[in-house]
Write a protein that holds these residues in place. Structure first.
Motif, PDB file in Angstrom:
ATOM      1  N   HIS A 169       0.802  -1.278   0.019  1.00 45.12           N
ATOM      2  CA  HIS A 169       0.188  -0.054  -0.089  1.00 45.12           C
ATOM      3  C   HIS A 169       0.785   1.347  -0.052  1.00 45.12           C
ATOM      4  N   ALA A 170       2.182   1.228   0.039  1.00 46.66           N
ATOM      5  CA  ALA A 170       2.947   2.325  -0.056  1.00 46.66           C
ATOM      6  C   ALA A 170       2.531   3.265  -1.372  1.00 46.66           C
ATOM      7  N   ARG A 171       2.506   4.653  -1.109  1.00 48.51           N
ATOM      8  CA  ARG A 171       2.173   5.504  -2.105  1.00 48.51           C
ATOM      9  C   ARG A 171       3.071   5.674  -3.284  1.00 48.51           C
ATOM     10  N   SER A 172       4.528   5.506  -2.981  1.00 50.88           N
ATOM     11  CA  SER A 172       5.545   5.457  -3.993  1.00 50.88           C
ATOM     12  C   SER A 172       5.989   4.108  -4.442  1.00 50.88           C
ATOM     13  N   LYS A 173       6.402   3.987  -5.645  1.00 50.46           N
ATOM     14  CA  LYS A 173       6.906   2.857  -6.049  1.00 50.46           C
ATOM     15  C   LYS A 173       8.103   2.515  -5.325  1.00 50.46           C
ATOM     16  N   LEU A 174       8.890   3.530  -5.159  1.00 48.02           N
ATOM     17  CA  LEU A 174      10.249   3.257  -4.519  1.00 48.02           C
ATOM     18  C   LEU A 174      10.103   2.728  -3.118  1.00 48.02           C
ATOM     19  N   ALA A 175       9.139   3.116  -2.412  1.00 49.63           N
ATOM     20  CA  ALA A 175       8.864   2.740  -1.189  1.00 49.63           C
ATOM     21  C   ALA A 175       8.278   1.442  -1.077  1.00 49.63           C
ATOM     22  N   LYS A 176       7.353   1.119  -2.093  1.00 50.81           N
ATOM     23  CA  LYS A 176       6.796  -0.247  -2.131  1.00 50.81           C
ATOM     24  C   LYS A 176       8.084  -1.345  -2.637  1.00 50.81           C
ATOM     25  N   LYS A 177       8.878  -0.951  -3.445  1.00 50.40           N
ATOM     26  CA  LYS A 177      10.167  -1.767  -3.559  1.00 50.40           C
ATOM     27  C   LYS A 177      10.906  -2.173  -2.526  1.00 50.40           C
ATOM     28  N   ALA A 178      11.355  -0.948  -1.748  1.00 52.92           N
ATOM     29  CA  ALA A 178      12.096  -1.176  -0.646  1.00 52.92           C
ATOM     30  C   ALA A 178      11.598  -2.101   0.320  1.00 52.92           C
ATOM     31  N   ALA A 179      10.141  -1.936   0.408  1.00 51.40           N
ATOM     32  CA  ALA A 179       9.702  -2.872   1.652  1.00 51.40           C
ATOM     33  C   ALA A 179       9.508  -4.194   1.276  1.00 51.40           C
ATOM     34  N   SER A 180       9.380  -4.261  -0.311  1.00 52.77           N
ATOM     35  CA  SER A 180       9.306  -5.667  -0.815  1.00 52.77           C
ATOM     36  C   SER A 180      10.640  -6.495  -0.757  1.00 52.77           C
ATOM     37  N   GLU A 181      11.722  -5.698  -0.633  1.00 49.82           N
ATOM     38  CA  GLU A 181      12.950  -6.285  -0.460  1.00 49.82           C
ATOM     39  C   GLU A 181      13.181  -6.739   0.886  1.00 49.82           C
ATOM     40  N   ARG A 182      12.910  -5.799   1.747  1.00 48.93           N
ATOM     41  CA  ARG A 182      13.036  -6.220   3.118  1.00 48.93           C
ATOM     42  C   ARG A 182      12.165  -7.456   3.502  1.00 48.93           C
ATOM     43  N   VAL A 183      10.721  -7.488   3.127  1.00 46.44           N
ATOM     44  CA  VAL A 183      10.192  -8.979   3.263  1.00 46.44           C
ATOM     45  C   VAL A 183      10.845  -9.932   2.773  1.00 46.44           C
ATOM     46  N   LYS A 184      11.484 -10.009   1.517  1.00 44.04           N
ATOM     47  CA  LYS A 184      12.087 -11.185   0.882  1.00 44.04           C
ATOM     48  C   LYS A 184      13.227 -11.670   1.649  1.00 44.04           C
ATOM     49  N   ALA A 185      13.966 -10.476   2.325  1.00 45.91           N
ATOM     50  CA  ALA A 185      15.268 -10.803   3.098  1.00 45.91           C
ATOM     51  C   ALA A 185      14.555 -11.559   4.435  1.00 45.91           C
ATOM     52  N   TYR A 186      13.722 -11.138   4.963  1.00 47.31           N
ATOM     53  CA  TYR A 186      13.129 -11.541   6.244  1.00 47.31           C
ATOM     54  C   TYR A 186      12.654 -12.964   5.682  1.00 47.31           C
ATOM     55  N   LEU A 187      12.014 -13.421   4.750  1.00 43.76           N
ATOM     56  CA  LEU A 187      11.465 -14.690   4.495  1.00 43.76           C
ATOM     57  C   LEU A 187      12.614 -15.763   4.102  1.00 43.76           C
ATOM     58  N   LEU A 188      13.681 -15.208   3.697  1.00 43.56           N
ATOM     59  CA  LEU A 188      14.895 -16.222   3.456  1.00 43.56           C
ATOM     60  C   LEU A 188      15.237 -16.622   4.822  1.00 43.56           C
ATOM     61  N   ASP A 189      15.126 -15.826   5.810  1.00 45.34           N
ATOM     62  CA  ASP A 189      15.425 -16.249   7.081  1.00 45.34           C
ATOM     63  C   ASP A 189      14.480 -17.104   7.896  1.00 45.34           C
ATOM     64  N   ALA A 190      13.227 -17.274   7.387  1.00 44.30           N
ATOM     65  CA  ALA A 190      12.254 -17.923   7.995  1.00 44.30           C
ATOM     66  C   ALA A 190      12.575 -19.533   7.978  1.00 44.30           C
ATOM     67  N   LYS A 191      11.765 -19.879   9.058  1.00 43.99           N
ATOM     68  CA  LYS A 191      12.054 -21.493   9.400  1.00 43.99           C
ATOM     69  C   LYS A 191      11.458 -22.253   8.097  1.00 43.99           C
ATOM     70  N   LYS A 192      12.008 -23.354   7.597  1.00 48.13           N
ATOM     71  CA  LYS A 192      11.575 -24.119   6.234  1.00 48.13           C
ATOM     72  C   LYS A 192      11.843 -25.564   6.856  1.00 48.13           C
ATOM     73  N   ILE A 193      11.084 -26.279   6.360  1.00 46.80           N
ATOM     74  CA  ILE A 193      11.190 -28.031   6.665  1.00 46.80           C
ATOM     75  C   ILE A 193      12.326 -28.347   5.956  1.00 46.80           C
ATOM     76  N   SER A 194      13.409 -28.765   6.017  1.00 45.92           N
ATOM     77  CA  SER A 194      14.480 -29.180   5.147  1.00 45.92           C
ATOM     78  C   SER A 194      13.781 -30.556   4.256  1.00 45.92           C
ATOM     79  N   ASP A 195      14.651 -30.844   3.073  1.00 47.59           N
ATOM     80  CA  ASP A 195      14.144 -31.875   2.431  1.00 47.59           C
ATOM     81  C   ASP A 195      14.221 -33.166   3.184  1.00 47.59           C
ATOM     82  N   ASP A 196      15.183 -33.372   4.099  1.00 43.97           N
ATOM     83  CA  ASP A 196      15.520 -34.421   4.621  1.00 43.97           C
ATOM     84  C   ASP A 196      14.111 -34.753   5.677  1.00 43.97           C
ATOM     85  N   ASP A 197      13.743 -33.602   6.278  1.00 45.66           N
ATOM     86  CA  ASP A 197      12.502 -33.892   7.169  1.00 45.66           C
ATOM     87  C   ASP A 197      11.200 -33.998   6.102  1.00 45.66           C
TER      88      ASP A 197
END
Length: 263
Positions: free
Chosen positions: A79-107
């Motif tokens: 919902h950010a009004r500027s494209k730049l703010a939206k992009k910056a927030a999206s990049e921070r979200v992606k970085a956060y999700l990369l650190d999120a817990k995942k079930i490993s393929d072994d599990d």
């Protein structure tokens, strides 16, 4: 890990309703500082949140640190009004999700059979008897399979026992995306086989199996896949937050190039 701030709201409301079956959407709206009608529109993607309101809601949810920043970033990414703010927030979200817990393929090898994820959903339905025989009857498997399934889920930490009942201990875990895995392939193969069985034995009013054929720019495939993932996440979270669940369903959406065996 959820991919939208609406999913966070729905999951939080769902948790409160599990603790108190009388807890309503109106009560949740009151607790996060919005009107009931506004919350309904919000969860149905008819309206959004401003930055200031997102901060208030995050505080009402008692989110702290990274979790609070993640919630606000999710709002800004949409919902950010500027494209730049939206992009910056999206990049921070992606970085956060990369650190999120995942079930490993072994599990995932331990839980790649379809009934494992079905059990996770089934034990979360209010009123479901927590016994191996009840699970076996509900899912159409043997009691021995039900026992083995619960044991596997407890082994990988997705299920735990509290007060004589099974409780889902990590509902936000995900598998890797776009990475080949024999376990994941096996899971999807089983779901396709069960969809074929449903096509043959279930009445049309109790299922929805359909397809559409269309052409597209192949360079837009990644965009199409992300839209499908987002639809799947939002729909499953919305339905999960609704009361009176009684059965476990599977939603499968297939998108692939149509070509002959010799292509």
């Amino acid at each position: 890990m959820t991919g939208t701030y609406r999913s966070i709201l729905i999951e939080e409301m769902r948790k409160r309703q599990r603790k108190n079956p009388a807890y309503s959407m109106r009560a949740f709206a009151r607790d996060i500082g919005v009107s009931a009608s506004r919350l309904s529109e919000l969860l149905n993607s008819k309206v959004g949140l401003s930055d200031s309101r997102a901060t208030i809601v995050a505080d009402r949810l008692q989110l702290k640190g990274k979790e609070k920043a993640f919630f606000i970033d999710l709002v800004q990414a949409e919902h950010a009004r500027s494209k730049l703010a939206k992009k910056a927030a999206s990049e921070r979200v992606k970085a956060y999700l990369l650190d999120a817990k995942k079930i490993s393929d072994d599990d995932f090898h331990l839980i790649s059979d379809w009934q494992n994820l079905a059990v996770l959903e089934l034990v979360d339905i209010p009123g479901t008897p927590h016994s191996f025989s009840a699970i076996a009857k509900k899912l159409g498997i043997s009691v021995a399979e039900a026992e083995a399934t619960v044991a596997r889920l407890m082994k990988v930490g997705l299920l735990k026992e509290e007060g004589g009942r099974w409780v889902v201990s990590d509902s936000d875990s995900t598998t890797t995306a776009d990475v080949p895995s024999i376990a994941i392939q096996n899971y999807h193969r089983q779901m396709l086989e069960r969809a074929s069985r449903s096509l043959s034995v279930d009445p049309v009013e109790s299922r929805d199996l359909s397809s559409v054929v269309f052409s597209l720019d192949s360079t837009q495939l990644a965009y199409a896949k992300e839209r499908i993932r987002e639809f799947r996440r939002v729909l499953s979270q919305e339905l999960a937050g609704m009361p009176s669940k009684d059965k476990v369903y599977s939603l499968a959406i297939q998108l692939f190039e149509l070509k002959g065996d010799e292509a």
